[in-house]
Design an enzyme around this catalytic site. Structure first.
Site, PDB file in Angstrom:
ATOM      1  CB  SER A   1      -0.917   0.019   1.217  1.00  0.00           C
ATOM      2  OG  SER A   1      -1.712  -1.134   1.212  1.00  0.00           O
TER       3      SER A   1
ATOM      4  CG  ASP B   1     -14.421  -0.968   1.058  1.00  0.00           C
ATOM      5  OD1 ASP B   1     -14.678  -2.133   0.640  1.00  0.00           O
ATOM      6  OD2 ASP B   1     -13.547  -0.725   1.914  1.00  0.00           O
TER       7      ASP B   1
ATOM      8  CG  ASP C   1     -10.503  -2.868   2.147  1.00  0.00           C
ATOM      9  OD1 ASP C   1     -10.554  -1.997   1.269  1.00  0.00           O
ATOM     10  OD2 ASP C   1      -9.895  -2.730   3.249  1.00  0.00           O
TER      11      ASP C   1
ATOM     12  CB  CYS D   1      -9.861   2.294   1.169  1.00  0.00           C
ATOM     13  SG  CYS D   1     -11.216   1.431   0.368  1.00  0.00           S
TER      14      CYS D   1
END
Lengths: 631, 372
Positions: A330, A354, A369, A388
């Site tokens: 990430s 989401d 996720d 996210c």
């Protein structure tokens, strides 16, 4: 035949003799002419050549090794120095009873039989009339004992020379590197580059890190001493000296205290920490753990020792900072978000829902996720702050891998950063073309999703992450990281130039703000993934956490760090910079197979090292300058 | 034309049985030898001192021998030769009992080197033998003479001492040659010698002697081994150039690149330090001595004296020629010193005794005439 004949013709006998004497005289004269003309031939016709050979006999050009340049940290602390060592040398021709002398020395200086065996081996391989070392390194006691008895041992002498020493041992190995004995391969490459004559007296050459990269500057220029020698090769007197030119001293951007702190933070863990000056690209600290003592290599490492380094599951020889290719995870979300904004795929206020997973239409698979219950409505800023995944699955799919790949290449992914050490890999920025060439397979949409969160085939070195993070912090400025702060030539400090690559210019430069706001919130907003780590920091900062899967999980598999083998645990990553508004320093932390993720493991490490940095470089700015002045 | 002074001095020298023209170059060479040895021996005064004592002793021997009339010398010929051969046999016998090369006999405190005795006994013996009958000799006498030459030569060569055996053989052969050996026989002998060479090579020469010959033929074939000496010697000579490097300045000798510097290779030291100029002067001195010796041989009336003087002089020439030839690469290295210059005692004494005989012949010949 009986008695003397009395009828001897004296005159005729004298005449016979006289003729013979004349013949003899002719022969004598001819012989003298032969001798004289041979002498003329030698002393006049061949005089020049024989004089040259006579000079070659008596004049030996002894190369003198230049003193290698020293290496300092930014505050003038010595990182690599030259220390004298004393060896005990034997001149076999000057010793009557070698065996007896050696056994006397053995009693006196207390060394093992293997030393004597090695000596005899060396003796056999040595040219005549050369010194043969008996002991490579005399300790202080041996030195003192021998000095007291030296007069009893003609033909045994103490020789002093300088060897490289790294006083901070394993602390700087991957940055400073080391020198080691010149091997046949080095000789070959020196010959090719025409540098071999310059190494006539040198025993070592830079093999790693700064020592290798700046070998030319550090080495200096060989000097020569022309000496008159006798038939045993012993120097009788010096005819002339051309002094060697010492190598340049090198000052690094490294700060030893920061480096020490960083190493402490990584102790017992595998990983790396980089602290880079955000305005210059200067590397303030770079630690790859575990490390090893570079001094082992200077005087020749034993095969056993080397094998243990080479075969260690901890891979201490690997420079994780520049050779460790990890999935960036990430940590690259800011750059991809920037691409979405720049590309127009998303706007500042584009939001997606989401639910905790993402689905590609027509593919029966849920991409999860990290937050199982989902982040709800997220825009790009929040997607960075909370990391996210779903937002980025969606964005990546819309962008496509090739767009991502080419934009990330502008951030330096998939290319060497150009830092001033040779131990660097380019890692990998995948694309359709790459996959086709590499595997002969098409690119799958699912892989694009993984690329969107810095996984799949994508790997990056911590140094690449530092550069890419600095670009975000500097709004497109592409710095080339470097360890060199400057060189000292003849006592004058020459500062190294800041090196750039082409600046990344956005069509809308306000897009930088959106992204950096997200990163600032990572550290400073209560929802940020590194908020806990950066709570109450005396400085503002921005960052991004990352948790890289080392092994992909099955559809329904739950990740539980405690349960799986250490080798398959996630890597914890963190990239960041401080202060948030006017970035001065970039930090990268990568910890392999940690028990937690980027937020819980890597970010606290980053916080601690930044605290030290802040204490030394900000509050202590004045003190810093003062130390510099003292040096 | 003699000057007044010489006319007055000559009789005194004559009464002392000293030949002035021969004495002067001998003294010059002896003094020169001290300087060269000083340089060659690494400026060691002790060596020079020892050599001075030897030179002094040699001149005493010269003076003593010069007093012996040639007639008395000829009476020594047979006993000296026979004694010499016996001693040579003794050396070989004791040599077998010891090991390696043996050239000396230790008789209590006395050390005798029979080959040195032979250097003088050989020309004496041959001159005596040839003088028993008119010259040129008959073929039978010639055969006898050859036997006389070969026996001691082989005995010395067996020691092994190639250099001395060469000189001893030459001393005998020169007598035969000067006695008028027919040219046909000289030619035949040359052919025979050529035929004898393989025998010499395969059966009589020692390994180290063969090495020397091979090295002589191509010194560069083993530049650090057996070729080293001759290469270094040629470098020393050649680097001296025309003017030389100067006394005590020869790098080849001072830095010990030259082997046997103060003995067999002293000529290289001299050439390096004094150059071609010095070499020419040295050759002139030697040439003058040889010329003077041959003139003495021509002037004396007695055949024995002529043969003896001629042989002694030509042997001296061989000394010079072989030594200079070998150190400058013209001849293989055989252990022959440079006469009057090289360091070393015995050969110096022998040499001077020979010159004593020459002086005796030069100063006694009128007496011989009267008696004869």
């Amino acid at each position: 035949m009986r008695h003397r004949t009395h009828i001897r013709d004296h005159d005729s006998e004298a005449a016979v003799f006289g003729r013979r004497v004349l013949v003899a005289m002719v022969i004598v004269v001819a012989a003298f002419i032969a001798l004289a003309s041979n002498m003329y031939h030698l002393q006049v016709s061949e005089h020049k050549e024989l004089q040259t050979r006579s000079n070659d006999n008596r004049i030996k050009l002894l190369p003198l090794a230049p003193n290698r340049g020293l290496i300092y940290d930014r505050n003038g602390v010595l990182l690599a120095e030259n220390t004298p060592i004393y060896s005990l040398d034997v001149t076999p021709e000057e010793i009557d009873n070698l065996e007896q002398t050696l056994s006397q020395l053995q009693q006196l200086l207390n060394f093992p039989d293997s030393t004597i065996e090695r000596f005899y081996r060396n003796l056999k391989n040595q040219r005549r009339f050369n010194n043969v070392p008996l002991l490579d390194e005399l300790n202080e006691k041996q030195l003192a004992v021998f000095a007291a008895h030296q007069h009893k041992y003609p033909g045994i002498s103490i020789e002093a020379r300088l060897i490289r020493n790294y006083p901070h041992k394993e602390l700087l190995t991957h940055a400073v590197g080391y020198v080691a004995k010149i091997n046949p391969r080095d000789v070959e490459s020196l010959r090719e580059s025409g540098e071999l004559p310059n190494y006539a007296a040198s025993r070592t050459i830079g093999k790693l890190g700064i020592e290798r990269y700046y070998e030319k500057d550090l080495h200096g220029e060989v000097g020569y001493q022309s000496v008159e020698v006798n038939n045993r090769g012993r120097a009788v007197r010096t005819l002339s000296i051309e002094a060697p030119k010492p190598g340049q001293d090198i000052v690094l951007e490294l700060d030893l205290e920061l480096q020490r702190k960083a190493a402490e933070l990584l102790s017992e863990r595998r990983g790396s920490i980089i602290l880079m000056d955000a305005t210059t690209g200067g590397i303030l600290a770079m630690v790859s753990a575990p490390s090893y003592d570079p001094n082992w290599f200077v005087n020749g490492i034993s095969v056993k020792q080397y094998q243990s380094l080479l075969n260690s599951t901890q891979s201490p020889l690997l420079n994780r900072v520049t050779q460790g290719a990890y999935p960036p995870a990430s940590t690259i979300k800011p750059q991809i978000g920037l691409l979405g904004l720049e590309d127009g795929t998303i706007e500042e206020d584009t939001r997606i829902w989401d639910p905790g997973w993402f689905e590609i239409k027509g593919v029966d698979r849920r991409y999860r996720d990290w937050l199982a219950w989902g982040h709800g409505w997220v825009d790009v800023e929040r997607a960075i702050t909370e990391s996210c995944d779903t937002f980025y699955y969606d964005l990546a799919l819309k962008l496509g891998v090739d767009k991502i790949s080419s934009f990330m290449t502008e951030f330096g992914f998939g290319e060497r950063t150009g830092i001033d050490i040779h131990e660097e890999v380019s890692a990998l920025m995948p694309s359709r073309g790459w996959k086709r060439a590499r595997f002969g397979q098409p690119w799958y949409a699912g892989e694009t999703l993984s690329v969107g969160i810095g996984q799949s085939y994508w790997t990056a070195t911590p140094m690449q992450l530092a550069v890419a993070t600095a670009m975000v912090a500097n709004k497109g400025e592409h710095l080339i990281p470097r360890l060199l702060r400057g060189k000292i030539q003849d006592g004058v400090f020459e500062e190294a130039l800041i090196a750039h690559r082409e600046k990344l210019t956005l069509s809308d430069s306000s897009n930088w703000e959106i992204i950096t706001r997200g990163m600032r919130n990572v550290n400073m907003s209560p929802k940020g993934t590194a908020h806990r780590a950066f709570k109450d920091a005396p400085y503002s900062s921005a960052g991004k956490t990352g948790t890289a899967q080392v092994r992909s999980l099955g559809q329904e598999e739950e990740y539980n760090a405690e349960d799986i083998a250490e080798r398959y645990r996630d890597n914890a990553m963190y990239v960041g910079y401080a202060p948030a508004d006017d970035p001065e320093v970039v930090v990268v932390v990568a910890i392999e197979n940690s028990l937690g993720g980027g937020g819980s493991v890597a970010a606290p490490v980053a916080r601690e090292i930044l605290d030290v940095w802040h204490a030394r470089f900000n509050n202590g700015n004045k003190q810093q300058e003062k130390t510099n002045a003292d040096n | 034309m003699l000057t007044t002074e010489e006319r007055q001095r000559s009789p005194i020298l004559k009464k002392l049985h000293i030949d002035g023209p021969l004495l002067i170059p001998l003294i010059v060479l002896s003094v020169l030898s001290l300087f060269v040895i000083y340089s060659a021996a690494g400026q060691d005064l002790e060596v020079v001192e020892r050599q001075s004592i030897r030179i002094g002793l040699s001149f005493v021997v010269l003076f003593v021998v010069a007093q012996i009339p040639p007639r008395a010398l000829s009476r020594f010929a047979v006993p000296a030769f026979c004694g010499g051969v016996l001693l040579l046999v003794a050396v070989l016998v004791f040599g077998e009992m010891g090991k390696g090369a043996q050239r000396w006999l230790d008789i209590g405190p006395l050390t005798i080197q029979p080959s040195e005795i032979m250097k003088l006994a050989m020309p004496l013996m041959l001159a005596w033998y040839m003088n028993q009958h008119p010259i040129p000799p008959s073929i039978y006498r010639l055969f006898g003479a050859l036997v006389l030459v070969i026996i001691p030569t082989l005995l010395i060569a067996r020691q092994p001492d190639l250099g001395t055996s060469l000189l001893v053989a030459c001393a005998g052969l020169f007598v035969i040659f000067l006695a008028g050996l027919s040219w046909k026989l000289v030619t035949a002998a040359a052919i025979a010698a050529a035929a004898f060479t393989p025998v010499l090579w395969f059966y009589l020469m020692h390994d180290y002697q063969r090495q020397r010959v091979l090295t002589f033929l191509n010194p560069e074939r083993d530049p650090l081994g057996s070729g080293y000496h001759i290469i270094q010697s040629k470098i020393a000579i050649g680097s001296g150039g025309i003017d030389g490097k100067g006394w005590l300045q020869g790098t080849q000798s001072q830095l010990e690149f030259l082997p046997e510097r103060h003995t067999d290779f002293i000529f290289s030291v001299f050439s390096e330090e004094f150059g071609l100029t010095g070499v020419i002067l040295l050759l002139a001195l030697y040439g003058f001595i040889i010329l003077r010796g041959l003139i003495i041989a021509l002037q004396t009336q007695d055949i024995f004296c002529k043969l003896l003087a001629g042989s002694l002089t030509l042997t001296f020439f061989v000394y010079v020629f072989v030594n200079i030839g070998m150190v400058s690469g013209l001849l293989p290295v055989v252990g022959v010193p440079l006469p009057l210059i090289s360091y070393g005692g015995t050969s110096m004494v022998t040499l001077m005794a020979g010159f004593g005989m020459l002086m005796s012949i030069a100063t006694h010949h009128r007496l011989v005439m009267k008696n004869g």
